[in-house]
Design a protein around this motif. Sequence first.
Motif, PDB file in Angstrom:
ATOM      1  N   SER A   1       0.796  -1.377  -0.098  1.00 50.62           N
ATOM      2  CA  SER A   1       0.162  -0.192  -0.219  1.00 50.62           C
ATOM      3  C   SER A   1       0.315   1.092   0.268  1.00 50.62           C
ATOM      4  O   SER A   1       0.279   2.548   0.467  1.00 50.62           O
ATOM      5  CB  SER A   1      -1.119   0.122   1.116  1.00 50.62           C
ATOM      6  N   LYS A   2       1.779   1.024  -0.774  1.00 46.44           N
ATOM      7  CA  LYS A   2       3.105   2.651  -0.435  1.00 46.44           C
ATOM      8  C   LYS A   2       2.835   3.018  -1.602  1.00 46.44           C
ATOM      9  O   LYS A   2       2.207   2.345  -2.411  1.00 46.44           O
ATOM     10  CB  LYS A   2       4.086   1.979  -0.323  1.00 46.44           C
ATOM     11  N   ALA A   3       2.885   3.975  -1.887  1.00 48.75           N
ATOM     12  CA  ALA A   3       1.989   4.962  -3.287  1.00 48.75           C
ATOM     13  C   ALA A   3       3.011   4.501  -4.594  1.00 48.75           C
ATOM     14  O   ALA A   3       4.328   3.603  -4.934  1.00 48.75           O
ATOM     15  CB  ALA A   3       3.047   6.338  -2.922  1.00 48.75           C
ATOM     16  N   ASN A   4       2.333   4.185  -5.003  1.00 47.26           N
ATOM     17  CA  ASN A   4       2.482   3.104  -7.074  1.00 47.26           C
ATOM     18  C   ASN A   4       2.944   2.443  -6.742  1.00 47.26           C
ATOM     19  O   ASN A   4       3.365   1.364  -7.431  1.00 47.26           O
ATOM     20  CB  ASN A   4       3.186   4.035  -7.688  1.00 47.26           C
ATOM     21  N   ALA A   5       3.758   1.334  -5.111  1.00 41.63           N
ATOM     22  CA  ALA A   5       4.070  -0.180  -5.304  1.00 41.63           C
ATOM     23  C   ALA A   5       3.418  -0.801  -6.215  1.00 41.63           C
ATOM     24  O   ALA A   5       3.974  -1.711  -7.180  1.00 41.63           O
ATOM     25  CB  ALA A   5       3.782  -0.790  -3.873  1.00 41.63           C
ATOM     26  N   GLY A   6       2.173  -0.855  -5.937  1.00 39.64           N
ATOM     27  CA  GLY A   6       0.731  -2.222  -6.726  1.00 39.64           C
ATOM     28  C   GLY A   6       1.257  -1.927  -7.855  1.00 39.64           C
ATOM     29  O   GLY A   6       1.312  -2.659  -8.727  1.00 39.64           O
ATOM     30  N   THR A   7       1.114  -0.495  -8.538  1.00 41.82           N
ATOM     31  CA  THR A   7       0.657  -0.157 -10.199  1.00 41.82           C
ATOM     32  C   THR A   7       2.221  -0.555 -10.615  1.00 41.82           C
ATOM     33  O   THR A   7       2.745  -1.194 -12.047  1.00 41.82           O
ATOM     34  CB  THR A   7       0.740   1.550 -10.411  1.00 41.82           C
ATOM     35  N   LEU A   8       3.440  -0.234  -9.708  1.00 30.53           N
ATOM     36  CA  LEU A   8       4.737  -0.789 -10.066  1.00 30.53           C
ATOM     37  C   LEU A   8       5.200  -2.391 -10.356  1.00 30.53           C
ATOM     38  O   LEU A   8       5.183  -2.834 -11.355  1.00 30.53           O
ATOM     39  CB  LEU A   8       5.690   0.237  -9.801  1.00 30.53           C
ATOM     40  N   MET A   9       4.572  -3.194  -9.265  1.00 31.89           N
ATOM     41  CA  MET A   9       4.628  -4.238  -9.175  1.00 31.89           C
ATOM     42  C   MET A   9       3.097  -4.588 -10.817  1.00 31.89           C
ATOM     43  O   MET A   9       4.792  -5.978 -11.512  1.00 31.89           O
ATOM     44  CB  MET A   9       3.712  -5.342  -7.988  1.00 31.89           C
ATOM     45  N   LEU A  10       2.406  -4.821 -10.778  1.00 30.08           N
ATOM     46  CA  LEU A  10       1.492  -4.914 -11.976  1.00 30.08           C
ATOM     47  C   LEU A  10       2.329  -4.944 -13.089  1.00 30.08           C
ATOM     48  O   LEU A  10       2.375  -5.785 -14.483  1.00 30.08           O
ATOM     49  CB  LEU A  10       0.245  -4.494 -11.889  1.00 30.08           C
ATOM     50  N   ALA A  11       2.603  -3.473 -13.642  1.00 33.57           N
ATOM     51  CA  ALA A  11       3.573  -2.998 -14.889  1.00 33.57           C
ATOM     52  C   ALA A  11       4.564  -4.463 -14.839  1.00 33.57           C
ATOM     53  O   ALA A  11       5.180  -4.939 -15.945  1.00 33.57           O
ATOM     54  CB  ALA A  11       4.367  -2.378 -14.549  1.00 33.57           C
ATOM     55  N   VAL A  12       5.591  -4.923 -13.835  1.00 36.39           N
ATOM     56  CA  VAL A  12       6.285  -5.416 -13.912  1.00 36.39           C
ATOM     57  C   VAL A  12       6.054  -7.079 -14.927  1.00 36.39           C
ATOM     58  O   VAL A  12       6.658  -7.962 -15.563  1.00 36.39           O
ATOM     59  CB  VAL A  12       7.239  -5.922 -12.798  1.00 36.39           C
ATOM     60  N   VAL A  13       4.825  -7.094 -13.348  1.00 38.26           N
ATOM     61  CA  VAL A  13       4.443  -8.751 -13.844  1.00 38.26           C
ATOM     62  C   VAL A  13       3.267  -8.605 -15.639  1.00 38.26           C
ATOM     63  O   VAL A  13       3.994 -10.010 -16.195  1.00 38.26           O
ATOM     64  CB  VAL A  13       3.288  -8.809 -13.085  1.00 38.26           C
ATOM     65  N   GLU A  14       2.568  -7.139 -16.212  1.00 44.44           N
ATOM     66  CA  GLU A  14       2.746  -7.731 -17.323  1.00 44.44           C
ATOM     67  C   GLU A  14       4.232  -7.794 -18.126  1.00 44.44           C
ATOM     68  O   GLU A  14       3.817  -8.507 -19.482  1.00 44.44           O
ATOM     69  CB  GLU A  14       1.949  -6.535 -17.543  1.00 44.44           C
ATOM     70  N   ARG A  15       4.617  -7.126 -18.027  1.00 42.67           N
ATOM     71  CA  ARG A  15       6.332  -7.212 -18.561  1.00 42.67           C
ATOM     72  C   ARG A  15       6.502  -8.961 -19.090  1.00 42.67           C
ATOM     73  O   ARG A  15       6.328  -9.287 -19.715  1.00 42.67           O
ATOM     74  CB  ARG A  15       7.497  -6.816 -18.142  1.00 42.67           C
ATOM     75  N   LEU A  16       6.628  -9.578 -17.804  1.00 39.28           N
ATOM     76  CA  LEU A  16       6.573 -11.252 -17.362  1.00 39.28           C
ATOM     77  C   LEU A  16       6.161 -11.732 -18.527  1.00 39.28           C
ATOM     78  O   LEU A  16       6.149 -12.546 -19.005  1.00 39.28           O
ATOM     79  CB  LEU A  16       7.397 -11.423 -15.868  1.00 39.28           C
ATOM     80  N   LYS A  17       5.163 -11.456 -18.597  1.00 43.43           N
ATOM     81  CA  LYS A  17       3.719 -12.270 -19.208  1.00 43.43           C
ATOM     82  C   LYS A  17       4.429 -11.757 -20.385  1.00 43.43           C
ATOM     83  O   LYS A  17       4.224 -12.656 -21.605  1.00 43.43           O
ATOM     84  CB  LYS A  17       2.145 -11.807 -18.655  1.00 43.43           C
ATOM     85  N   GLU A  18       4.438 -10.799 -21.137  1.00 41.00           N
ATOM     86  CA  GLU A  18       4.820 -10.294 -22.494  1.00 41.00           C
ATOM     87  C   GLU A  18       5.710 -11.214 -22.632  1.00 41.00           C
ATOM     88  O   GLU A  18       6.238 -11.923 -23.900  1.00 41.00           O
ATOM     89  CB  GLU A  18       4.803  -9.302 -22.592  1.00 41.00           C
TER      90      GLU A  18
END
Length: 95
Positions: free
Chosen positions: A40-57
């Motif tokens: 719940s730190k600022a943008n932590a979830g957004t950052l990690m979702l972006a990382v996982v999207e790259r790992l998917k691709e």
Amino acid sequence: MSQDEQVLYDPTAEPRVLASGLAPRLASLEGKRAGILDNSKANAGTLMLAVVERLKEKYGVRDVIKREKGIAGAPSPDILAALTTCDFVLVGSAD
């Protein structure tokens, strides 16, 4: 004790040393399920979702389970149960 005196308490405790090792390295991310424990730190979830999207691709990660931990300390048993279904978990983010 006079009115000018103060009593101070030391809340520190001896450190606990727990024996633990690293999880075995995954041979591949292809078809794996990612977990995100958002602290719940600022943008932590957004950052990690972006990382996982790259790992998917790029590496074929199959899907993601994301849970939020809104307080300091250990996650709840429900959150831990959900994340144990994952092959790997991204945890938190520093300030």
